[in-house]
Design a protein around this motif. Structure first.
Motif, PDB file in Angstrom:
ATOM      1  N   ASN A  28       0.809  -1.214   0.000  1.00 44.72           N
ATOM      2  CA  ASN A  28       0.000   0.000   0.000  1.00 44.72           C
ATOM      3  C   ASN A  28       0.846   1.271   0.000  1.00 44.72           C
ATOM      4  O   ASN A  28       0.340   2.344  -0.339  1.00 44.72           O
ATOM      5  CB  ASN A  28      -0.930   0.003   1.214  1.00 44.72           C
ATOM      6  CG  ASN A  28      -1.990  -1.076   1.117  1.00 44.72           C
ATOM      7  OD1 ASN A  28      -2.855  -1.020   0.256  1.00 44.72           O
ATOM      8  ND2 ASN A  28      -1.907  -2.076   1.969  1.00 44.72           N
ATOM      9  N   THR A  29       2.102   1.158   0.401  1.00 48.49           N
ATOM     10  CA  THR A  29       3.024   2.293   0.344  1.00 48.49           C
ATOM     11  C   THR A  29       4.344   1.825  -0.236  1.00 48.49           C
ATOM     12  O   THR A  29       4.720   0.655  -0.101  1.00 48.49           O
ATOM     13  CB  THR A  29       3.259   2.907   1.733  1.00 48.49           C
ATOM     14  OG1 THR A  29       3.821   1.910   2.601  1.00 48.49           O
ATOM     15  CG2 THR A  29       1.964   3.445   2.324  1.00 48.49           C
ATOM     16  N   ARG A  70      -0.372  10.511 -14.547  1.00 44.60           N
ATOM     17  CA  ARG A  70      -1.020  10.122 -13.293  1.00 44.60           C
ATOM     18  C   ARG A  70      -2.232  11.017 -13.006  1.00 44.60           C
ATOM     19  O   ARG A  70      -3.266  10.560 -12.520  1.00 44.60           O
ATOM     20  CB  ARG A  70      -0.009  10.216 -12.157  1.00 44.60           C
ATOM     21  CG  ARG A  70      -0.335   9.417 -10.926  1.00 44.60           C
ATOM     22  CD  ARG A  70      -0.086   7.929 -11.139  1.00 44.60           C
ATOM     23  NE  ARG A  70       1.277   7.653 -11.515  1.00 44.60           N
ATOM     24  CZ  ARG A  70       2.260   7.374 -10.660  1.00 44.60           C
ATOM     25  NH1 ARG A  70       2.014   7.340  -9.375  1.00 44.60           N
ATOM     26  NH2 ARG A  70       3.469   7.096 -11.088  1.00 44.60           N
ATOM     27  N   ASN A  81      -8.133   4.527  -2.873  1.00 38.30           N
ATOM     28  CA  ASN A  81      -6.930   4.136  -3.613  1.00 38.30           C
ATOM     29  C   ASN A  81      -6.151   5.315  -4.180  1.00 38.30           C
ATOM     30  O   ASN A  81      -5.052   5.142  -4.705  1.00 38.30           O
ATOM     31  CB  ASN A  81      -7.308   3.203  -4.772  1.00 38.30           C
ATOM     32  CG  ASN A  81      -7.770   1.843  -4.299  1.00 38.30           C
ATOM     33  OD1 ASN A  81      -7.349   1.362  -3.253  1.00 38.30           O
ATOM     34  ND2 ASN A  81      -8.650   1.212  -5.056  1.00 38.30           N
ATOM     35  N   LYS A  84      -2.418   6.459  -2.528  1.00 38.97           N
ATOM     36  CA  LYS A  84      -1.316   5.525  -2.778  1.00 38.97           C
ATOM     37  C   LYS A  84      -1.000   5.419  -4.266  1.00 38.97           C
ATOM     38  O   LYS A  84       0.151   5.182  -4.646  1.00 38.97           O
ATOM     39  CB  LYS A  84      -1.621   4.153  -2.179  1.00 38.97           C
ATOM     40  CG  LYS A  84      -2.867   3.459  -2.688  1.00 38.97           C
ATOM     41  CD  LYS A  84      -3.117   2.186  -1.886  1.00 38.97           C
ATOM     42  CE  LYS A  84      -4.401   1.494  -2.279  1.00 38.97           C
ATOM     43  NZ  LYS A  84      -4.669   0.295  -1.446  1.00 38.97           N
ATOM     44  N   THR A  85      -1.992   5.599  -5.113  1.00 39.33           N
ATOM     45  CA  THR A  85      -1.737   5.576  -6.555  1.00 39.33           C
ATOM     46  C   THR A  85      -0.960   6.813  -6.988  1.00 39.33           C
ATOM     47  O   THR A  85      -0.078   6.732  -7.844  1.00 39.33           O
ATOM     48  CB  THR A  85      -3.068   5.480  -7.318  1.00 39.33           C
ATOM     49  OG1 THR A  85      -3.755   4.306  -6.902  1.00 39.33           O
ATOM     50  CG2 THR A  85      -2.849   5.430  -8.820  1.00 39.33           C
ATOM     51  N   ALA A  88       2.813   6.126  -5.749  1.00 37.40           N
ATOM     52  CA  ALA A  88       3.580   4.958  -6.190  1.00 37.40           C
ATOM     53  C   ALA A  88       4.575   5.340  -7.288  1.00 37.40           C
ATOM     54  O   ALA A  88       4.294   6.215  -8.109  1.00 37.40           O
ATOM     55  CB  ALA A  88       2.632   3.877  -6.703  1.00 37.40           C
ATOM     56  N   VAL A  91       2.561   3.095 -12.029  1.00 36.66           N
ATOM     57  CA  VAL A  91       1.221   2.517 -12.068  1.00 36.66           C
ATOM     58  C   VAL A  91       1.042   1.831 -13.421  1.00 36.66           C
ATOM     59  O   VAL A  91       1.297   2.428 -14.467  1.00 36.66           O
ATOM     60  CB  VAL A  91       0.117   3.581 -11.884  1.00 36.66           C
ATOM     61  CG1 VAL A  91      -1.260   2.925 -11.915  1.00 36.66           C
ATOM     62  CG2 VAL A  91       0.318   4.352 -10.588  1.00 36.66           C
ATOM     63  N   ASN A 179      -0.187  -0.734  -8.708  1.00 32.21           N
ATOM     64  CA  ASN A 179       0.947   0.072  -8.278  1.00 32.21           C
ATOM     65  C   ASN A 179       2.157  -0.836  -8.116  1.00 32.21           C
ATOM     66  O   ASN A 179       2.035  -1.955  -7.598  1.00 32.21           O
ATOM     67  CB  ASN A 179       0.634   0.775  -6.958  1.00 32.21           C
ATOM     68  CG  ASN A 179      -0.484   1.784  -7.091  1.00 32.21           C
ATOM     69  OD1 ASN A 179      -0.683   2.354  -8.160  1.00 32.21           O
ATOM     70  ND2 ASN A 179      -1.214   2.005  -6.014  1.00 32.21           N
TER      71      ASN A 179
END
Length: 204
Positions: A28-29, A70, A81, A84-85, A88, A91, A179
């Protein structure tokens, strides 16, 4: 006589089993270390050998690196979401090409005539595209782990919106966002339970 540990019954060594499955988690990170093109090429070179029906290979991967790309994606990502997207390193937008049949003579020479059959069956063609692309996404996820990277697959987004934004030709169906990067120290949540062998497997 005591049975050997399950990991000893597999051809893959235990360290590789852990890397790909037992210790691998949904991240998640991520750290800010970039994921370079050579890593992605190495992943593709490995996972492209996974089987698909009629060798269709319908998966298409769109890599979003730049802030501008992005920013085009984030409005279609669910609120849970989005952060975190945005953070990252990379993606991947994973989609099925519903016109995969056009390359059948090249990819499966013995079934060249099947191209015309699928051309007249758009529903069947899309069903095959989705099924086989989903298989390839599984291979891709394991390939990311094999590269020593972590993956954060996500279904919380607006597929139709992402398709309009990035594939306005109408020939792609977006199935998943992923991600990719090096996991940060707090990347993992507590692992949830997995079903046991008797709960999943039945023998007749």
């Amino acid at each position: 006589m005591t049975a050997p540990p399950a990991q000893d019954l597999l051809a893959l060594d235990p360290a590789a089993q852990d890397l790909l499955f037992r210790r691998a988690r949904t991240a998640n990170t991520f750290t800010d270390e970039p994921v370079d093109d050579d890593q992605l090429r190495a992943i593709h070179d490995l996972v492209r050998y996974g089987p698909t029906a009629m060798n269709a290979q319908p998966l298409r991967v769109l890599l979003l690196r730049s802030a501008q790309a992005r920013a085009r994606l984030l409005p279609y990502v669910s609120s849970g979401n989005r952060v975190k997207t945005a953070a990252a390193p990379l993606v991947a937008v994973l989609a099925a090409d519903i016109d995969w049949h056009e390359r059948l003579p090249e990819l499966f020479p013995h079934r060249a005539q099947a191209r015309d059959g699928f051309a007249g069956d758009p529903d069947g063609r899309e069903e095959q595209a989705r099924l086989n692309a989903a298989l390839q996404i599984g291979y891709f996820l394991v390939g990311v782990r094999a590269a020593g990277l972590a993956a954060g697959p996500m279904a919380g987004f607006d597929p139709a919106g992402v398709e309009r934004e990035f594939w306005p030709d109408g020939r792609h169906r977006v199935l998943l966002l992923m991600n990719i990067g090096r996991p940060a120290a707090d990347a993992w949540r507590e692992r949830l339970p997995r079903l046991s062998y008797p709960e999943v497997v039945r023998t007749l």
